[in-house]
Design a protein around this motif. Structure first.
Motif, PDB file in Angstrom:
ATOM      1  N   SER A   9     -67.843  28.836  33.956  1.00 47.29           N
ATOM      2  CA  SER A   9     -67.312  28.996  32.603  1.00 47.29           C
ATOM      3  C   SER A   9     -65.869  28.513  32.561  1.00 47.29           C
ATOM      4  O   SER A   9     -65.098  28.759  33.491  1.00 47.29           O
ATOM      5  N   LEU A  10     -65.523  27.831  31.487  1.00 49.14           N
ATOM      6  CA  LEU A  10     -64.165  27.351  31.246  1.00 49.14           C
ATOM      7  C   LEU A  10     -63.586  28.124  30.064  1.00 49.14           C
ATOM      8  O   LEU A  10     -64.154  28.112  28.973  1.00 49.14           O
ATOM      9  N   LEU A  11     -62.487  28.808  30.324  1.00 50.23           N
ATOM     10  CA  LEU A  11     -61.785  29.556  29.287  1.00 50.23           C
ATOM     11  C   LEU A  11     -60.512  28.796  28.950  1.00 50.23           C
ATOM     12  O   LEU A  11     -59.759  28.421  29.845  1.00 50.23           O
ATOM     13  N   ARG A  12     -60.293  28.567  27.654  1.00 45.66           N
ATOM     14  CA  ARG A  12     -59.044  27.958  27.195  1.00 45.66           C
ATOM     15  C   ARG A  12     -58.377  28.909  26.218  1.00 45.66           C
ATOM     16  O   ARG A  12     -59.007  29.414  25.304  1.00 45.66           O
ATOM     17  N   VAL A  13     -57.087  29.114  26.438  1.00 47.29           N
ATOM     18  CA  VAL A  13     -56.300  29.974  25.557  1.00 47.29           C
ATOM     19  C   VAL A  13     -55.174  29.111  24.987  1.00 47.29           C
ATOM     20  O   VAL A  13     -54.362  28.569  25.737  1.00 47.29           O
ATOM     21  N   PHE A  14     -55.159  28.971  23.661  1.00 51.78           N
ATOM     22  CA  PHE A  14     -54.161  28.160  22.964  1.00 51.78           C
ATOM     23  C   PHE A  14     -53.118  29.104  22.373  1.00 51.78           C
ATOM     24  O   PHE A  14     -53.458  29.956  21.540  1.00 51.78           O
ATOM     25  N   ILE A  73     -53.787  27.306  28.311  1.00 52.85           N
ATOM     26  CA  ILE A  73     -54.042  27.840  29.647  1.00 52.85           C
ATOM     27  C   ILE A  73     -55.527  27.673  29.895  1.00 52.85           C
ATOM     28  O   ILE A  73     -56.358  28.105  29.091  1.00 52.85           O
ATOM     29  N   GLU A  74     -55.871  26.992  30.993  1.00 48.19           N
ATOM     30  CA  GLU A  74     -57.262  26.752  31.344  1.00 48.19           C
ATOM     31  C   GLU A  74     -57.608  27.503  32.614  1.00 48.19           C
ATOM     32  O   GLU A  74     -56.845  27.484  33.582  1.00 48.19           O
ATOM     33  N   LEU A  75     -58.762  28.148  32.598  1.00 48.99           N
ATOM     34  CA  LEU A  75     -59.240  28.900  33.753  1.00 48.99           C
ATOM     35  C   LEU A  75     -60.724  28.597  33.930  1.00 48.99           C
ATOM     36  O   LEU A  75     -61.485  28.616  32.957  1.00 48.99           O
ATOM     37  N   VAL A  76     -61.140  28.329  35.157  1.00 44.96           N
ATOM     38  CA  VAL A  76     -62.547  28.075  35.461  1.00 44.96           C
ATOM     39  C   VAL A  76     -62.974  29.028  36.565  1.00 44.96           C
ATOM     40  O   VAL A  76     -62.304  29.151  37.587  1.00 44.96           O
ATOM     41  N   ASP A  77     -64.079  29.717  36.334  1.00 50.24           N
ATOM     42  CA  ASP A  77     -64.635  30.627  37.342  1.00 50.24           C
ATOM     43  C   ASP A  77     -66.064  30.941  36.910  1.00 50.24           C
ATOM     44  O   ASP A  77     -66.534  30.416  35.895  1.00 50.24           O
ATOM     45  N   ASP A  78     -66.722  31.826  37.644  1.00 53.34           N
ATOM     46  CA  ASP A  78     -68.083  32.167  37.237  1.00 53.34           C
ATOM     47  C   ASP A  78     -68.035  32.989  35.947  1.00 53.34           C
ATOM     48  O   ASP A  78     -67.007  33.564  35.583  1.00 53.34           O
ATOM     49  N   GLU A  79     -69.150  33.012  35.258  1.00 59.51           N
ATOM     50  CA  GLU A  79     -69.216  33.621  33.926  1.00 59.51           C
ATOM     51  C   GLU A  79     -68.769  35.080  33.915  1.00 59.51           C
ATOM     52  O   GLU A  79     -68.014  35.496  33.030  1.00 59.51           O
ATOM     53  N   ALA A  80     -69.183  35.859  34.893  1.00 61.67           N
ATOM     54  CA  ALA A  80     -68.834  37.287  34.916  1.00 61.67           C
ATOM     55  C   ALA A  80     -67.331  37.504  35.049  1.00 61.67           C
ATOM     56  O   ALA A  80     -66.754  38.357  34.367  1.00 61.67           O
ATOM     57  N   ARG A  81     -66.679  36.726  35.900  1.00 62.51           N
ATOM     58  CA  ARG A  81     -65.221  36.879  36.077  1.00 62.51           C
ATOM     59  C   ARG A  81     -64.462  36.458  34.825  1.00 62.51           C
ATOM     60  O   ARG A  81     -63.484  37.098  34.439  1.00 62.51           O
ATOM     61  N   ILE A  82     -64.898  35.380  34.203  1.00 59.21           N
ATOM     62  CA  ILE A  82     -64.242  34.911  32.971  1.00 59.21           C
ATOM     63  C   ILE A  82     -64.418  35.938  31.866  1.00 59.21           C
ATOM     64  O   ILE A  82     -63.468  36.260  31.136  1.00 59.21           O
ATOM     65  N   GLU A  83     -65.625  36.484  31.713  1.00 62.17           N
ATOM     66  CA  GLU A  83     -65.849  37.485  30.667  1.00 62.17           C
ATOM     67  C   GLU A  83     -65.018  38.739  30.914  1.00 62.17           C
ATOM     68  O   GLU A  83     -64.488  39.332  29.975  1.00 62.17           O
ATOM     69  N   THR A  99     -61.233  29.716  23.503  1.00 62.68           N
ATOM     70  CA  THR A  99     -62.536  29.065  23.541  1.00 62.68           C
ATOM     71  C   THR A  99     -63.171  29.287  24.904  1.00 62.68           C
ATOM     72  O   THR A  99     -62.481  29.474  25.907  1.00 62.68           O
ATOM     73  N   LEU A 100     -64.479  29.240  24.916  1.00 61.94           N
ATOM     74  CA  LEU A 100     -65.242  29.457  26.135  1.00 61.94           C
ATOM     75  C   LEU A 100     -66.402  28.474  26.135  1.00 61.94           C
ATOM     76  O   LEU A 100     -67.094  28.337  25.132  1.00 61.94           O
ATOM     77  N   GLU A 101     -66.575  27.790  27.242  1.00 63.41           N
ATOM     78  CA  GLU A 101     -67.699  26.863  27.332  1.00 63.41           C
ATOM     79  C   GLU A 101     -68.242  26.824  28.755  1.00 63.41           C
ATOM     80  O   GLU A 101     -67.553  27.199  29.700  1.00 63.41           O
ATOM     81  N   THR A 102     -69.468  26.370  28.867  1.00 63.05           N
ATOM     82  CA  THR A 102     -70.100  26.202  30.167  1.00 63.05           C
ATOM     83  C   THR A 102     -69.757  24.813  30.686  1.00 63.05           C
ATOM     84  O   THR A 102     -69.819  23.836  29.932  1.00 63.05           O
ATOM     85  N   VAL A 103     -69.364  24.732  31.941  1.00 64.90           N
ATOM     86  CA  VAL A 103     -69.017  23.452  32.556  1.00 64.90           C
ATOM     87  C   VAL A 103     -69.766  23.283  33.865  1.00 64.90           C
ATOM     88  O   VAL A 103     -70.244  24.250  34.454  1.00 64.90           O
ATOM     89  N   ARG A 104     -69.854  22.047  34.314  1.00 67.18           N
ATOM     90  CA  ARG A 104     -70.415  21.738  35.628  1.00 67.18           C
ATOM     91  C   ARG A 104     -69.265  21.461  36.576  1.00 67.18           C
ATOM     92  O   ARG A 104     -68.452  20.575  36.336  1.00 67.18           O
ATOM     93  N   VAL A 105     -69.182  22.215  37.644  1.00 69.50           N
ATOM     94  CA  VAL A 105     -68.153  22.001  38.656  1.00 69.50           C
ATOM     95  C   VAL A 105     -68.725  21.042  39.691  1.00 69.50           C
ATOM     96  O   VAL A 105     -69.738  21.320  40.325  1.00 69.50           O
ATOM     97  N   VAL A 106     -68.065  19.903  39.826  1.00 66.47           N
ATOM     98  CA  VAL A 106     -68.509  18.881  40.766  1.00 66.47           C
ATOM     99  C   VAL A 106     -67.928  19.142  42.149  1.00 66.47           C
ATOM    100  O   VAL A 106     -68.583  18.950  43.165  1.00 66.47           O
ATOM    101  N   ARG A 107     -66.693  19.593  42.186  1.00 66.71           N
ATOM    102  CA  ARG A 107     -66.039  19.819  43.471  1.00 66.71           C
ATOM    103  C   ARG A 107     -64.955  20.868  43.306  1.00 66.71           C
ATOM    104  O   ARG A 107     -64.209  20.853  42.339  1.00 66.71           O
ATOM    105  N   TYR A 108     -64.847  21.767  44.267  1.00 65.14           N
ATOM    106  CA  TYR A 108     -63.776  22.745  44.284  1.00 65.14           C
ATOM    107  C   TYR A 108     -63.377  22.948  45.735  1.00 65.14           C
ATOM    108  O   TYR A 108     -64.227  23.203  46.578  1.00 65.14           O
ATOM    109  N   GLY A 109     -62.102  22.823  46.038  1.00 68.08           N
ATOM    110  CA  GLY A 109     -61.634  22.990  47.409  1.00 68.08           C
ATOM    111  C   GLY A 109     -61.244  21.661  48.022  1.00 68.08           C
ATOM    112  O   GLY A 109     -61.040  20.678  47.329  1.00 68.08           O
TER     113      GLY A 109
END
Length: 115
Positions: A9-14, A73-83, A99-109
């Motif tokens: 999940s991607l959370l954006r706070v404007f 401010i953008e934050l990406v994590d699993d849905e439960a943590r974002i909620e 705003t909240l949307e579902t995203v595909r994470v291609v690479r992390y780390g």
């Protein structure tokens, strides 16, 4: 080539640069709360120009200097943590656009040996 992805999940706070929470900058309070809650990461982006509900223009142009530039401010994590974070941020957000949307994470780390 097969690309392995995971859903997150991607959370954006404007908000505005001058927005505050308990006497300090709101953007700092949001990032620190995310860190406290163990989210994967947060990024704060400062916009050179924007406007919100009031249609009042905020700009970094020299002739029209604004002390209230737009921030995202953008934050990406699993849905439960974002909620859980959204719930914890409710008292802070006031008139913020969230705003909240579902995203595909291609690479992390990072790969071993690469810095």
């Amino acid at each position: 080539m097969v690309i392995n992805t995971t859903t997150a999940s991607l959370l954006r706070v404007f908000i505005g640069e001058s927005d505050e929470y308990q006497g300090g900058p709101l953007h700092e309070a949001i990032v620190l709360k995310a860190r406290e809650m163990g989210l994967a990461g947060a990024t704060m982006l400062r916009g050179p120009m924007g406007y919100g509900r009031s249609s009042r223009l905020h700009s970094s142009k020299i002739l029209r200097l604004s002390a209230d530039l737009p921030l995202v401010i953008e934050l990406v994590d699993d849905e439960a943590r974002i909620e859980a974070l959204v719930e914890a941020l409710q008292p802070m957000l006031g008139g913020a656009l969230v705003t909240l949307e579902t995203v595909r994470v291609v690479r992390y780390g990072h790969e071993a040996g690469l810095d």
